[in-house]
Design an enzyme around this catalytic site. Sequence first.
Site, PDB file in Angstrom:
ATOM      1  N   GLU A   1      65.851 -77.308  73.028  1.00  0.00           N
ATOM      2  CA  GLU A   1      65.143 -76.181  72.414  1.00  0.00           C
ATOM      3  C   GLU A   1      63.734 -76.187  72.998  1.00  0.00           C
ATOM      4  O   GLU A   1      62.854 -76.902  72.523  1.00  0.00           O
ATOM      5  CB  GLU A   1      65.101 -76.338  70.884  1.00  0.00           C
ATOM      6  CG  GLU A   1      66.468 -76.336  70.221  1.00  0.00           C
ATOM      7  CD  GLU A   1      67.138 -74.980  70.241  1.00  0.00           C
ATOM      8  OE1 GLU A   1      66.507 -73.993  70.696  1.00  0.00           O
ATOM      9  OE2 GLU A   1      68.304 -74.881  69.816  1.00  0.00           O
TER      10      GLU A   1
ATOM     11  N   GLY B   1      60.673 -79.053  72.595  1.00  0.00           N
ATOM     12  CA  GLY B   1      59.384 -79.230  73.245  1.00  0.00           C
ATOM     13  C   GLY B   1      59.205 -78.258  74.396  1.00  0.00           C
ATOM     14  O   GLY B   1      59.832 -77.190  74.438  1.00  0.00           O
ATOM     15  N   SER B   2      58.368 -78.627  75.345  1.00  0.00           N
ATOM     16  CA  SER B   2      58.058 -77.760  76.472  1.00  0.00           C
ATOM     17  C   SER B   2      59.203 -77.736  77.483  1.00  0.00           C
ATOM     18  O   SER B   2      60.067 -78.626  77.495  1.00  0.00           O
ATOM     19  CB  SER B   2      56.788 -78.248  77.165  1.00  0.00           C
ATOM     20  OG  SER B   2      57.015 -79.499  77.792  1.00  0.00           O
TER      21      SER B   2
ATOM     22  N   CYS C   1      57.589 -71.799  68.867  1.00  0.00           N
ATOM     23  CA  CYS C   1      58.366 -71.444  70.052  1.00  0.00           C
ATOM     24  C   CYS C   1      58.842 -69.999  69.974  1.00  0.00           C
ATOM     25  O   CYS C   1      59.136 -69.384  70.999  1.00  0.00           O
ATOM     26  CB  CYS C   1      59.543 -72.398  70.239  1.00  0.00           C
ATOM     27  SG  CYS C   1      60.583 -72.575  68.791  1.00  0.00           S
TER      28      CYS C   1
END
Length: 519
Positions: free
Chosen positions: A260, A238-239, A294
């Site tokens: 990640e 995620g962020s 990403c």
Amino acid sequence: MHDILAKLGIEKINPGGFGGEWVGSGDLLEVHSPADGELIAKVQQVTEDDYDAIVARAHSAFLEWRKLPAPKRGEVVRQLGNRLREKKSELGALVTLEMGKIGAEGEGEVQEMIDICDFATGLSRQLYGLTMHSERPDHRMYEQWHPLGVVGVISAFNFPVAVWAWNVALAAVCGDASLWKPASGTPLTAIACVRIAEQVCRDNDVDPAIFSLVVGPGRTVGEKLLADKRIPLVSATGSCKMGYRVAQVVGKRLGRTILELGGNNAIIVTPNANLELTLPAILFGAVGTAGQRCTSTRRIIVHRSIRDELVDRLVTAYADIKIGDPRQAETLMGPLVTHAAVDDMMAALDRLREEGGEVLCGGERLEGEDYPGGHYVTPCIAKARNEYQIVQDETFAPLLYIIGYGSADATPAEAVAEMDEALTLHNGVPQGLSSAIFSDHMREIEYFLSHRGSDCGIANVNIGTSGAEIGGAFGGEKETGGGRESGSDAWKVYMRRQTNTINWSTELPLAQGISFGGD
């Protein structure tokens, strides 16, 4: 749509929890397609009580699953991969419907699940340890790897199924159970995958709770997962903001994490680059999945001697991108996932202009009957400087920054000496996931790959930043989180390492030559 849902066992209202049995007694969650805003189905989310029961069952399943020899665990994962092959078309279509990826990317994501199952099947016979020489006579020293427990998997909307498989295929052959919390925007693909895994487990007389699921709010179910000591490892995608929270809560209880997080990925384009390779790599990296990977390409660091040529060719290529319904074969870029994502892109462009940047093409909302749902934009190319705050922050959208380096009148040979500047720009962001250089010059390439070069977890030459293979460990450095998933030896984090020493002599010599209580 209804035919696809029926084949995957998705109903109008679906229980959002699985721990051997399907449950869900919380609020209803409506799932709408970003392609047209249409309601796909609803999910009955889990409550905190549901969560506790599911985790308890997952832990019980782990205690039995770990007893099974690793190659037999691999056989179950092999069958899971085959079942995913059979459902590839339907699952890919559901990814497109629920997340908005074009058809080729939806099926490509399912192929990643299949590939990691194949990888994990082979891995189940290669969970190796090492033998070391002991300094003590007639002693044997070695290490071995044991199953860890229940692995929590928190996945993001942009890869609604592949990230789950990267984690649970490895965890399963390592002897672990898993608990999946998918993104609230893409729970149907999660339910479909767990239903497939459930059937494979039942066919093999294995407790299906080794593949457990909780669909629920992050503020309740998500926080419980992070704080749960029954879950020794949490893998979260995620962020960066989310990653800080995960690291804080899990770290406080001394749990492990695989993080990640964001990427702010750049491609360095030198005068020694083959632009026929460079252009399609940039196009796919920046526009693929509507810039919502990403590993999407965010920055082009291009030598000033070729900047204008590259920009002109990119602007021409962008004009030919077919934008629209991701279910149509001719579409190359579908929607952003939500209205909020569109608003974030527009806000980013406003900040870019305020800081002195220039939009070269794109960056408009697309509305009207050809773009139902209001989630569509045109991909954008903009001139910028690396130090702009908006460039330092990752915008999850098809927004590509052009950043120059070097002298405009340098020859290709002279430009080699200007790689220091390019790499300073390249590494001058908080994130460190994926990177690439396009060059046919050996010195530029080797510098980029050296310890003085790219500071990212992934560094490519003459291919783009996006589209990693499952055979290599996937992950990045700095605010990307330092986690590694998928291939290589990433499996080790899903196990606990143990060092063993056996004394087969008739004496008890101590290490370091210590004499204790004797002559």
